[in-house]
Design a protein around this motif. Structure first.
Motif, mmCIF file in Angstrom:
data_model
loop_
_atom_site.group_PDB
_atom_site.id
_atom_site.type_symbol
_atom_site.label_atom_id
_atom_site.label_comp_id
_atom_site.label_asym_id
_atom_site.label_seq_id
_atom_site.Cartn_x
_atom_site.Cartn_y
_atom_site.Cartn_z
ATOM 1 N N LEU A 10 0.885 -1.468 -0.063
ATOM 2 C CA LEU A 10 0.092 -0.012 0.092
ATOM 3 C C LEU A 10 0.838 1.258 -0.153
ATOM 4 O O LEU A 10 0.520 2.274 -0.753
ATOM 5 C CB LEU A 10 -1.033 0.009 1.187
ATOM 6 N N ILE A 11 2.237 0.924 0.718
ATOM 7 C CA ILE A 11 3.106 2.392 0.664
ATOM 8 C C ILE A 11 3.469 2.526 -0.730
ATOM 9 O O ILE A 11 3.412 3.561 -1.220
ATOM 10 C CB ILE A 11 4.018 1.903 1.461
ATOM 11 N N VAL A 12 3.778 1.617 -1.613
ATOM 12 C CA VAL A 12 4.095 1.750 -3.009
ATOM 13 C C VAL A 12 2.976 2.374 -3.793
ATOM 14 O O VAL A 12 3.131 3.246 -4.306
ATOM 15 C CB VAL A 12 4.509 0.403 -3.499
ATOM 16 N N ALA A 13 1.865 1.911 -3.513
ATOM 17 C CA ALA A 13 0.463 2.296 -4.310
ATOM 18 C C ALA A 13 0.364 3.974 -3.944
ATOM 19 O O ALA A 13 -0.028 4.594 -4.856
ATOM 20 C CB ALA A 13 -0.659 1.704 -3.672
ATOM 21 N N GLY A 14 0.592 4.341 -2.701
ATOM 22 C CA GLY A 14 0.673 5.497 -2.150
ATOM 23 C C GLY A 14 1.555 6.385 -3.049
ATOM 24 O O GLY A 14 1.235 7.647 -3.571
ATOM 25 N N TYR A 15 2.750 6.080 -3.200
ATOM 26 C CA TYR A 15 3.758 6.759 -3.735
ATOM 27 C C TYR A 15 3.337 6.754 -5.215
ATOM 28 O O TYR A 15 3.612 8.018 -5.934
ATOM 29 C CB TYR A 15 5.142 6.065 -3.702
ATOM 30 N N VAL A 16 2.897 5.980 -5.839
ATOM 31 C CA VAL A 16 2.211 6.144 -7.469
ATOM 32 C C VAL A 16 1.313 7.202 -7.560
ATOM 33 O O VAL A 16 1.393 7.815 -8.443
ATOM 34 C CB VAL A 16 1.839 4.512 -7.783
ATOM 35 N N LEU A 17 0.289 7.049 -6.591
ATOM 36 C CA LEU A 17 -0.777 8.055 -6.694
ATOM 37 C C LEU A 17 -0.094 9.363 -6.322
ATOM 38 O O LEU A 17 -0.619 10.385 -7.118
ATOM 39 C CB LEU A 17 -1.867 7.635 -5.619
ATOM 40 N N MET A 18 0.844 9.589 -5.384
ATOM 41 C CA MET A 18 1.384 10.857 -5.308
ATOM 42 C C MET A 18 2.068 11.254 -6.779
ATOM 43 O O MET A 18 1.897 12.283 -7.019
ATOM 44 C CB MET A 18 2.601 10.803 -4.212
ATOM 45 N N ALA A 19 2.785 10.389 -7.195
ATOM 46 C CA ALA A 19 3.455 10.662 -8.589
ATOM 47 C C ALA A 19 2.554 11.191 -9.569
ATOM 48 O O ALA A 19 2.822 12.004 -10.333
ATOM 49 C CB ALA A 19 4.428 9.597 -9.006
ATOM 50 N N PHE A 20 1.301 10.200 -9.601
ATOM 51 C CA PHE A 20 0.248 10.761 -10.399
ATOM 52 C C PHE A 20 -0.292 12.086 -10.216
ATOM 53 O O PHE A 20 -0.382 12.918 -11.315
ATOM 54 C CB PHE A 20 -0.829 9.721 -10.360
ATOM 55 N N SER A 21 -0.280 12.504 -8.913
ATOM 56 C CA SER A 21 -0.988 13.642 -8.782
ATOM 57 C C SER A 21 -0.025 14.712 -9.064
ATOM 58 O O SER A 21 -0.247 15.934 -9.622
ATOM 59 C CB SER A 21 -1.217 13.755 -7.280
ATOM 60 N N ILE A 22 1.473 14.586 -8.846
ATOM 61 C CA ILE A 22 2.349 15.601 -9.358
ATOM 62 C C ILE A 22 2.327 15.848 -10.660
ATOM 63 O O ILE A 22 2.524 17.018 -11.449
ATOM 64 C CB ILE A 22 3.689 15.248 -8.783
ATOM 65 N N ALA A 23 2.317 14.663 -11.406
ATOM 66 C CA ALA A 23 2.162 14.677 -12.846
ATOM 67 C C ALA A 23 0.930 15.515 -13.481
ATOM 68 O O ALA A 23 1.032 16.361 -14.353
ATOM 69 C CB ALA A 23 2.176 13.463 -13.488
ATOM 70 N N MET A 24 -0.228 15.304 -12.641
ATOM 71 C CA MET A 24 -1.279 16.099 -13.161
ATOM 72 C C MET A 24 -1.180 17.413 -12.891
ATOM 73 O O MET A 24 -1.687 18.355 -13.654
ATOM 74 C CB MET A 24 -2.593 15.392 -12.320
ATOM 75 N N VAL A 25 -0.511 18.043 -11.603
ATOM 76 C CA VAL A 25 -0.320 19.208 -11.463
ATOM 77 C C VAL A 25 0.658 19.838 -12.560
ATOM 78 O O VAL A 25 0.363 21.070 -13.141
ATOM 79 C CB VAL A 25 0.678 19.580 -10.108
ATOM 80 N N VAL A 26 1.741 19.288 -13.119
ATOM 81 C CA VAL A 26 2.432 19.596 -14.096
ATOM 82 C C VAL A 26 1.480 19.870 -15.629
ATOM 83 O O VAL A 26 1.752 20.793 -16.206
ATOM 84 C CB VAL A 26 3.693 18.806 -14.515
ATOM 85 N N GLY A 27 0.726 18.934 -15.723
ATOM 86 C CA GLY A 27 -0.240 19.092 -16.525
ATOM 87 C C GLY A 27 -1.192 20.028 -16.793
ATOM 88 O O GLY A 27 -1.350 20.601 -17.820
ATOM 89 N N ASN A 28 -1.740 20.417 -15.601
ATOM 90 C CA ASN A 28 -2.667 21.471 -15.606
ATOM 91 C C ASN A 28 -1.906 22.790 -16.033
ATOM 92 O O ASN A 28 -2.510 23.622 -16.614
ATOM 93 C CB ASN A 28 -2.919 21.629 -13.986
ATOM 94 N N ILE A 29 -0.632 22.921 -15.388
ATOM 95 C CA ILE A 29 0.100 24.153 -15.711
ATOM 96 C C ILE A 29 0.311 24.386 -17.290
ATOM 97 O O ILE A 29 0.250 25.257 -17.883
ATOM 98 C CB ILE A 29 1.630 24.178 -14.979
ATOM 99 N N ILE A 30 0.960 23.143 -17.935
ATOM 100 C CA ILE A 30 1.058 22.935 -19.437
ATOM 101 C C ILE A 30 -0.124 23.379 -20.105
ATOM 102 O O ILE A 30 -0.152 24.007 -20.876
ATOM 103 C CB ILE A 30 1.852 21.901 -19.667
ATOM 104 N N GLY A 31 -1.209 22.759 -19.664
ATOM 105 C CA GLY A 31 -2.473 22.988 -20.647
ATOM 106 C C GLY A 31 -2.951 24.150 -20.434
ATOM 107 O O GLY A 31 -3.361 24.630 -21.419
ATOM 108 N N GLY A 32 -2.958 24.833 -19.398
ATOM 109 C CA GLY A 32 -3.430 26.146 -19.181
ATOM 110 C C GLY A 32 -2.673 27.285 -19.990
ATOM 111 O O GLY A 32 -2.929 28.110 -20.726
ATOM 112 N N PHE A 33 -1.254 26.897 -19.826
ATOM 113 C CA PHE A 33 -0.301 27.863 -20.746
ATOM 114 C C PHE A 33 -0.380 27.749 -22.136
ATOM 115 O O PHE A 33 -0.507 28.685 -22.801
ATOM 116 C CB PHE A 33 1.254 27.370 -20.279
#
Length: 386
Positions: free
Chosen positions: A39-62
């Motif tokens: 579950l710890i590994v799963a949590g890190y994957v979801l955190m990485a997903f969230s970080i990637a989505m943050v980057v994508g949000n910025i790129i998409g708006g720009f």
């Protein structure tokens, strides 16, 4: 004609949320049960997903503000579809973790671009954000309901269904989305300037703080409250049913509450203030809760806060944008939400492990209440939207 254009935009937003709703509820289960990771590994994957989505949000708006409408959506959609096709073919570890991160990046770009496009349409349809949120919740409710059923059939069926939804979204975008004439808009010379517009900066910071804290609290319902309910001998099925209740309530409450608040700055600010207070109240209701009805009451109050605050924030934040940066400003809101969702489970889990559930809920309640005076400092700077 404008009605049809708006309708297609709203359904694009709905299908994006349905695609998200199919995959995210089973991600942890798939990583833990099928791929045999902790579950710890799963949590890190979801955190990485969230970080990637943050980057994508910025790129998409720009990109939507400075490039082309359809091409920005195609870029995000292509990354999403490529990652889903590869997961369908090779649902293996550790490739799955990389593909989920790629999926998050594309999803951030696509979701931010859709929200940014809606922001440009708001000048002609002041209710478009409310309608988009309403349809998104319907879509999310339907998809989360069928996600578990599809998962029992097979993981490929889940990702294939999501792929179909995103493909339909790209078809809608290709047929109905129009270009934004950036070259003409730049002549107005109203580009957002950080050094000149201190009122807008302060207001945006306040709104982002509100979004982050709302989602830190909201994520407790999606994660840590499930453990609390199980410890009170309340079944997983009853916990899952809370979100069916919440989705149903949001769909019902939204059209009922809409006539109460007219579309102007003062009413939008009031909606957010009352909504944040309702969020805060929901955590007091479940203090020392031992019976299921207390959790139903808590999530009902949370749903009212959701309808009042989260449906209004995109329209409110759009008042601090101009026609050169509406998508970028919306991406700030999306990024704040992703940050709150990323740190919410970890922050809540840490506080609960160090103290207890009641103390954590009180801290969340106090945090929400402390935001209310800040919201009253918001000032209207928009000359384009009443």
């Amino acid at each position: 004609m404008f009605f049809l254009k708006n309708k297609s935009t709203l359904f694009a937003s709905m299908f994006v949320n349905m695609g998200i709703g199919l995959i995210m509820p089973i991600t942890t289960l798939f990583i833990h049960e099928r791929l045999k990771q902790s579950l710890i590994v799963a949590g890190y994957v979801l955190m990485a997903f969230s970080i990637a989505m943050v980057v994508g949000n910025i790129i998409g708006g720009f990109l939507l503000d400075r490039w082309k409408v359809k091409q920005t959506h195609y870029l995000g959609g292509a990354l999403v579809c490529i990652s889903l096709v590869m997961i369908i073919i090779w649902p293996l570890w550790p490739l799955y973790a990389f593909l989920v991160i790629l999926y998050g990046l594309g999803l951030g770009i696509l979701n931010s671009a859709v929200n940014g496009y809606i922001a440009y349409l708001q000048k002609e349809d002041t209710n478009i954000f409310t309608n988009a949120y309403w349809l998104a919740n319907i879509g999310m409710g339907i998809s989360t309901f069928i996600s578990g059923t599809l998962y029992t059939i097979g993981i490929r069926e889940v990702f294939l269904s999501s792929l179909i939804l995103f493909s339909v979204t790209l078809v809608i975008i290709a047929l109905n989305f129009n270009s934004i004439e950036h070259s003409e808009l730049k002549k107005e010379n109203k580009q957002f300037n950080l050094s000149e517009n201190t009122v807008s900066i302060r207001s945006l910071v306040i709104i982002c703080l509100v979004i982050i804290f709302i989602w830190i609290g909201y994520e407790q319902w999606n994660s840590n409250i499930s453990v609390l309910m199980l410890s009170k001998n309340i079944s997983v099925q009853k916990y899952s049913f809370l979100f069916t209740i919440s989705t149903f309530e949001i769909v019902i409450f939204q059209p009922l509450l809409r006539p109460v608040f007219k579309s102007n700055f003062e009413n939008e600010r009031l909606r957010v203030v009352v909504g944040v207070f309702m969020f805060a109240l929901s955590y007091l209701i479940i203090l020392d809760a031992t019976t299921y009805w207390r959790f139903i009451l808590g999530i009902t109050v949370l749903s009212i806060g959701d309808v009042l605050a989260l449906t209004t924030i995109p329209a409110l934040i759009n008042r601090y944008a101009n026609d050169n940066n509406r998508a970028s400003i919306q991406s700030i809101s999306s990024t704040a939400g992703s940050v709150g969702r990323a740190i919410g489970p970890l922050a809540g889990g840490y506080m609960i492990s160090q103290t207890n559930y009641n103390f954590t809920f009180i801290v969340i309640f106090v945090g929400h209440v402390m935001l209310l005076p800040l919201l009253l400092l918001l000032k209207n700077t928009s000359k384009h939207i009443n």
